[in-house]
Design an enzyme around this catalytic site. Structure first.
Site, PDB file in Angstrom:
ATOM      1  N   GLN A 179       3.265  -0.417  10.943  1.00  0.00           N
ATOM      2  CA  GLN A 179       2.541   0.313  11.987  1.00  0.00           C
ATOM      3  C   GLN A 179       2.011  -0.637  13.060  1.00  0.00           C
ATOM      4  O   GLN A 179       1.515  -1.710  12.742  1.00  0.00           O
ATOM      5  CB  GLN A 179       1.374   1.074  11.334  1.00  0.00           C
ATOM      6  CG  GLN A 179       0.932   2.285  12.110  1.00  0.00           C
ATOM      7  CD  GLN A 179       0.209   3.308  11.237  1.00  0.00           C
ATOM      8  OE1 GLN A 179       0.476   3.407  10.056  1.00  0.00           O
ATOM      9  NE2 GLN A 179      -0.678   4.078  11.820  1.00  0.00           N
ATOM     10  N   SER A 219       3.985  -3.577   4.988  1.00  0.00           N
ATOM     11  CA  SER A 219       3.365  -2.276   4.731  1.00  0.00           C
ATOM     12  C   SER A 219       4.411  -1.169   4.781  1.00  0.00           C
ATOM     13  O   SER A 219       5.326  -1.132   3.958  1.00  0.00           O
ATOM     14  CB  SER A 219       2.225  -2.047   5.740  1.00  0.00           C
ATOM     15  OG  SER A 219       1.471  -0.910   5.399  1.00  0.00           O
ATOM     16  N   LEU A 220       4.334  -0.269   5.752  1.00  0.00           N
ATOM     17  CA  LEU A 220       5.327   0.789   5.924  1.00  0.00           C
ATOM     18  C   LEU A 220       6.751   0.223   5.916  1.00  0.00           C
ATOM     19  O   LEU A 220       7.688   0.842   5.389  1.00  0.00           O
ATOM     20  CB  LEU A 220       5.071   1.508   7.258  1.00  0.00           C
ATOM     21  CG  LEU A 220       6.279   2.173   7.916  1.00  0.00           C
ATOM     22  CD1 LEU A 220       6.608   3.457   7.202  1.00  0.00           C
ATOM     23  CD2 LEU A 220       6.045   2.400   9.387  1.00  0.00           C
ATOM     24  N   ARG A 279       3.682   9.902   2.966  1.00  0.00           N
ATOM     25  CA  ARG A 279       2.766   8.748   2.978  1.00  0.00           C
ATOM     26  C   ARG A 279       1.864   8.808   4.208  1.00  0.00           C
ATOM     27  O   ARG A 279       0.646   8.640   4.122  1.00  0.00           O
ATOM     28  CB  ARG A 279       3.607   7.457   2.992  1.00  0.00           C
ATOM     29  CG  ARG A 279       2.830   6.149   3.017  1.00  0.00           C
ATOM     30  CD  ARG A 279       3.835   4.989   3.171  1.00  0.00           C
ATOM     31  NE  ARG A 279       3.243   3.682   2.961  1.00  0.00           N
ATOM     32  CZ  ARG A 279       2.705   2.943   3.911  1.00  0.00           C
ATOM     33  NH1 ARG A 279       2.637   3.396   5.150  1.00  0.00           N
ATOM     34  NH2 ARG A 279       2.205   1.744   3.631  1.00  0.00           N
ATOM     35  N   HIS A 327      -4.921   0.031   3.053  1.00  0.00           N
ATOM     36  CA  HIS A 327      -4.852  -1.042   2.043  1.00  0.00           C
ATOM     37  C   HIS A 327      -6.237  -1.404   1.499  1.00  0.00           C
ATOM     38  O   HIS A 327      -6.586  -2.578   1.371  1.00  0.00           O
ATOM     39  CB  HIS A 327      -4.122  -2.265   2.611  1.00  0.00           C
ATOM     40  CG  HIS A 327      -2.754  -1.936   3.080  1.00  0.00           C
ATOM     41  ND1 HIS A 327      -1.721  -1.627   2.213  1.00  0.00           N
ATOM     42  CD2 HIS A 327      -2.240  -1.792   4.334  1.00  0.00           C
ATOM     43  CE1 HIS A 327      -0.640  -1.327   2.913  1.00  0.00           C
ATOM     44  NE2 HIS A 327      -0.931  -1.415   4.201  1.00  0.00           N
ATOM     45  N   GLN A 352       0.737  -0.216  -3.310  1.00  0.00           N
ATOM     46  CA  GLN A 352       0.618  -0.871  -2.003  1.00  0.00           C
ATOM     47  C   GLN A 352      -0.470  -0.252  -1.135  1.00  0.00           C
ATOM     48  O   GLN A 352      -1.128  -0.933  -0.353  1.00  0.00           O
ATOM     49  CB  GLN A 352       1.969  -0.801  -1.282  1.00  0.00           C
ATOM     50  CG  GLN A 352       2.055  -1.674  -0.047  1.00  0.00           C
ATOM     51  CD  GLN A 352       2.899  -1.027   1.034  1.00  0.00           C
ATOM     52  OE1 GLN A 352       2.515  -0.031   1.620  1.00  0.00           O
ATOM     53  NE2 GLN A 352       4.065  -1.597   1.268  1.00  0.00           N
TER      54      GLN A 352
END
Length: 294
Positions: free
Chosen positions: A9, A88-89, A113, A195, A244
């Site tokens: 992101q 991440s993503l 998500r 996170h 995650q």
């Protein structure tokens, strides 16, 4: 050895993926398929949307995933990873590009998500802050000492760590870190505390989606944000993906481990060049480049 890396992101921009849509029939078909799966014209927002429209989590995450995976597919034989990783993503983009997930299943998980994370953000006021110019362990120590929820969330590169949590706790940590010599402690314009433990409701939602989806063994090892080491087993991949959301993104450590394991070239696949910049800060000798269609 070639490592292909996928952004998360923040990499979005107006016009992303338009060149692929215009020039490759197979890419156009995937964009149309994505519109059908999501139930709205994400391609139109990607190509023509405002920065604010693109910034919405429910749009941003699928948009970056679509751009990254479609680009990897259009690269054909030029997409030949010895290892992959995603920030991440981007981990879901990496897994899909490496054959562990179909495009359709990967996109469905990304959409669930994103929606779950947005709901978790709306349930409690929270934020993130970038801490520049301080050792990781010093930032971690301050987070532990502050009342309320504030944790290390993104180990982006040497001297750059993002913290995440409740607004008062993050603000207090920033104040203390500046006093202790941080070059910058900057609150980020994000929707919530990604996170961190505050993402627990989203983690539970994501776990359901992941457990219901068929995964295959990827064509090469993936270095996941949670473990930082090469992973190929489906059970481990799923477990790491689920955790995650509430665990930190250990990007610095993942890149260091890829280099230890023989990575000599890092190719970023997707919008922007953010990961190339971080990788060069982690290791100045690392070769970085942008993935493109020949």
């Amino acid at each position: 050895m070639k490592a292909y890396v996928f952004p998360g992101q923040g990499a979005q921009f107006t016009g992303m993926g338009k060149d692929l849509y215009d020039n490759y029939p197979e890419a156009k078909e995937l964009f149309h398929k994505a519109n059908d799966i999501l139930g709205f014209e994400i391609s139109k927002i990607m190509f023509e949307g405002t920065a604010d429209e693109l910034k919405e989590t429910k749009v941003t995450q699928p948009a970056i995933f679509i751009h990254s995976v479609v680009l990897a597919k259009m690269m054909g034989a030029d997409f030949a990873p010895d290892m992959v990783a995603g920030h991440s993503l981007g981990e879901l983009s990496a897994l899909t590009a490496a054959g562990a997930l179909s495009f359709e299943d990967g996109l469905r998980i990304v959409s669930k998500r994103a929606l779950a994370m947005q709901e978790a953000c709306e349930a409690q006021e929270s934020t993130m802050a970038a801490i520049i110019g301080m050792a990781d362990e010093d930032v971690e120590k301050v987070c532990e000492e502050v009342d309320g929820v504030v944790v290390a969330a993104n180990y982006n590169c040497t001297g750059q760590l993002v913290i995440s949590g409740e607004v008062p706790a993050v603000e207090k940590a920033c104040e203390i870190l500046k006093e202790k010599g941080a070059r910058r402690a900057l609150i980020l314009p994000v929707g919530g505390a990604f996170h961190s433990p505050l993402m627990e409701p989203a983690r539970e939602e994501l776990a359901k989606a992941i457990e219901e989806t068929e995964f295959k063994i990827p064509t090469c090892p993936i270095y996941q944000n949670v473990s930082t080491f090469a992973v190929e087993g489906i059970v481990d991949i799923k477990t790491n993906l689920i955790f995650q959301l509430t665990a930190p993104v250990k990007w610095t450590q993942s890149v260091q481990n890829m280099i230890k394991d023989g990575a000599t070239e890092f190719i970023e696949v997707g919008p922007g060049k953010a990961l190339q910049g971080l990788i060069k800060k982690i290791d100045r000798e690392a070769q970085v480049s942008q993935g493109s269609v020949a």
